[in-house]
Design a protein around this motif. Structure first.
Motif, short mmCIF file in Angstrom:
data_model
loop_
_atom_site.label_atom_id
_atom_site.label_comp_id
_atom_site.label_asym_id
_atom_site.label_seq_id
_atom_site.Cartn_x
_atom_site.Cartn_y
_atom_site.Cartn_z
N SER A 1 119.92 -12.93 56.33
CA SER A 1 120.90 -13.96 55.99
C SER A 1 121.74 -14.26 57.23
O SER A 1 121.75 -13.48 58.18
N THR B 1 124.81 -14.27 56.81
CA THR B 1 126.01 -13.48 56.50
C THR B 1 126.08 -12.22 57.37
O THR B 1 127.14 -11.61 57.47
N GLY C 1 133.21 -16.98 50.10
CA GLY C 1 132.79 -18.25 49.48
C GLY C 1 132.87 -18.15 47.97
O GLY C 1 133.26 -19.10 47.28
N THR C 2 132.51 -16.98 47.46
CA THR C 2 132.58 -16.75 46.01
C THR C 2 134.01 -16.90 45.50
O THR C 2 134.25 -17.57 44.49
N HIS D 1 124.04 -21.59 43.74
CA HIS D 1 124.57 -20.26 44.04
C HIS D 1 125.67 -19.90 43.06
O HIS D 1 125.71 -18.78 42.55
N GLU E 1 127.12 -15.52 41.74
CA GLU E 1 128.56 -15.22 41.90
C GLU E 1 129.08 -14.45 40.68
O GLU E 1 130.21 -14.62 40.22
N GLU F 1 126.35 -28.52 45.73
CA GLU F 1 126.17 -27.53 46.81
C GLU F 1 125.52 -28.21 48.01
O GLU F 1 124.59 -28.99 47.84
N ALA G 1 129.22 -23.80 51.33
CA ALA G 1 129.10 -22.57 52.13
C ALA G 1 128.53 -22.89 53.52
O ALA G 1 129.00 -22.37 54.53
N ARG G 2 127.52 -23.75 53.55
CA ARG G 2 126.88 -24.15 54.82
C ARG G 2 127.06 -25.66 55.04
O ARG G 2 126.15 -26.37 55.45
N CYS H 1 132.18 -21.75 54.33
CA CYS H 1 132.22 -20.37 54.82
C CYS H 1 132.37 -20.33 56.34
O CYS H 1 131.66 -20.99 57.07
N SER I 1 132.11 -17.26 57.55
CA SER I 1 131.46 -15.95 57.78
C SER I 1 129.94 -16.03 57.79
O SER I 1 129.28 -15.00 57.78
N LYS I 2 129.39 -17.23 57.76
CA LYS I 2 127.93 -17.33 57.80
C LYS I 2 127.54 -17.82 59.19
O LYS I 2 127.79 -17.13 60.18
N ARG J 1 112.52 -15.26 52.48
CA ARG J 1 113.47 -16.19 53.06
C ARG J 1 113.92 -15.63 54.39
O ARG J 1 114.41 -14.49 54.44
C1 LIG Z 1 125.35 -21.49 48.89
C2 LIG Z 1 126.26 -20.29 48.88
N1 LIG Z 1 127.46 -20.40 48.29
C3 LIG Z 1 128.31 -19.35 48.24
C4 LIG Z 1 127.95 -18.13 48.80
C5 LIG Z 1 128.94 -16.98 48.65
O1 LIG Z 1 129.51 -16.66 49.88
P1 LIG Z 1 130.16 -15.20 50.02
O2 LIG Z 1 130.86 -14.91 48.72
O3 LIG Z 1 129.02 -14.29 50.27
O4 LIG Z 1 131.09 -15.33 51.16
C6 LIG Z 1 126.72 -17.97 49.42
C7 LIG Z 1 126.32 -16.63 50.03
N2 LIG Z 1 124.91 -16.48 49.99
C8 LIG Z 1 124.39 -15.22 50.42
C9 LIG Z 1 123.14 -15.50 51.26
O5 LIG Z 1 122.68 -16.66 51.27
O6 LIG Z 1 122.63 -14.53 51.83
C10 LIG Z 1 124.06 -14.35 49.20
C11 LIG Z 1 122.86 -14.88 48.47
O7 LIG Z 1 125.13 -14.38 48.31
C12 LIG Z 1 125.84 -19.07 49.46
O8 LIG Z 1 124.63 -18.96 50.04
#
Ligand SMILES: Cc1ncc(COP(=O)(O)O)c(CN[C@H](C(=O)O)[C@H](C)O)c1O
Length: 348
Positions: free
Chosen positions: A8, A10, A60-61, A85, A90, A138, A173-174, A199, A201-202, A322
């Motif tokens: 990921s 992440t 992001g959650t 997602h 979540e 999304e 998130a992206r 996000c 953090s990604k 993936r």
């Molecule tokens: C579209 C989308 N929206 C929200 C989140 C949640 O972000 P976080 O809560 O992890 O910061 C993610 C994280 N995605 C992570 C990943 O792709 O590895 C995992 C699956 O949770 C995301 O892909």
């Protein structure tokens, strides 16, 4: 061998510039609104998404949940993608913590809901039925190759929402991957939605955090929701400082991640035993499968990649994978991955 991690974006760890900014960050108590670095990040995030205000959140959650809680109440309904997602990954927070009912709809190969199906999903005002309040979208769409959806799609969804008095929140998130892949400003996308979480953090490489953006009134409500979730932070400027570096220095380079993903897809397409649809690789994600003649499962292949070359990879069902590129994946790491996979499949 150092770990090469495609699970990921992440897993991306902070850059030296982020660590320096974190160490030097001016801080204050953010619950009192007194952390200057958090305030700077929230203002910059709002500007970058064309919204009035921003709220720094731990993930992001948390950003998506604060948005749902600020838009909708108990017994109200959110229309969303069945493979989104926020619906699947979540922890069911909107229902478990907010009493908001998800109303999932199918999405197409790119992650789009049919706007007519969204309109049909809106509940009549009938005491038997939940009240529709929110549409969740999304971008990029994680379950569909991380596909970057165009502004025109969100304009269609927004029109349906407006006609029915619903709000639209984007799980972005992206978001910046989607904008960079389409060579447009993020505001071309976010102008069609009421609120957006993106996000840090990604792919933007910050260690922690996301920012939720929307109207000042909405962010006032979302801030209260964040507090109720225990998300009020104190000297969070230490973390927000990395977010400022992310927004100021790490967006344009996402094109490099996308180029590395395309290079990976091209290499996979040349490997016997692998199926990949290179046409769908537009951002930093590559979904691919093992062909039927490969005797190993995806988990077994992933295990052998870790053991033989310290390459880490996410699986997607029994036969799928993936791979996600990020700041710490370059052409060399792509080459190592392809060579290791070729060796594993040759011995399958
Ligand atoms: C579209 C989308 N929206 C929200 C989140 C949640 O972000 P976080 O809560 O992890 O910061 C993610 C994280 N995605 C992570 C990943 O792709 O590895 C995992 C699956 O949770 C995301 O892909």
């Amino acid at each position: 061998m150092d770990r090469i991690d495609f699970r990921s974006d992440t897993v991306s760890w902070p850059t030296p510039a982020m660590r320096a900014a974190m160490a030097a960050a001016p801080v204050g108590d953010d619950v009192y609104g007194e952390d200057p670095t958090v305030n700077e990040l929230e203002a910059l995030a709002a500007a970058r998404t064309g919204k009035e205000a921003g709220l720094f959140v731990a993930s992001g959650t948390m950003g998506n949940l604060c948005a749902v809680l600020a838009h909708a109440g108990r017994g109200e309904e959110a229309i969303l993608g069945a493979d989104s997602h926020v619906y699947s990954w979540e922890a069911g927070g909107m229902a478990a913590l907010g009493g908001v009912i998800p109303h999932p709809l199918p999405t197409d190969a790119y992650g789009r809901m049919d706007p007519e199906a969204v309109a049909d999903a809106v509940r009549e005002d009938d005491p038997h039925l939940p009240r529709s309040r929110l549409v969740l979208v999304e971008n990029s769409y994680g379950a569909k190759h991380g596909y970057p959806l165009p502004p025109a799609y969100f304009a269609e969804i927004a029109a349906v929402a407006r006609q029915n008095g619903l709000a639209v929140h984007m799980d972005g998130a992206r978001l910046f991957n989607a904008a960079v892949a389409q060579q447009i400003d993020a505001t071309e996308i976010t102008r069609h939605v009421d609120s957006v979480t993106f996000c840090l953090s990604k792919g933007l490489c910050a260690p922690v955090g996301s920012v939720l953006c929307g109207s000042a009134d909405f962010i006032y409500r979302a801030r209260r929701a964040r507090k109720s979730l225990g998300g009020g932070m104190r000297q969070a400027g230490v973390l927000a400082a990395a977010g400022l570096v992310a927004l100021n220095e790490m967006i344009d380079r996402l094109a490099d991640d996308h180029a590395h993903a395309r290079r990976l897809a091209e290499g996979l397409a040349r490997l016997p035993g692998v199926g990949v649809n290179g046409e769908m690789v537009r951002t930093n994600m590559v979904f691919f499968d093992l062909s039927d003649d490969v005797a190993l499962s995806a988990d077994e292949v992933a295990d052998r990649l870790r053991q033989s070359a310290n390459v880490w990879l996410g699986t997607n069902g029994r036969r799928g994978f993936r791979a996600v590129t990020h700041c710490w994946i370059g052409a060399d790491e792509v080459r190592v991955f392809l060579d290791a996979l070729e060796n594993v499949l040759a011995r399958a």
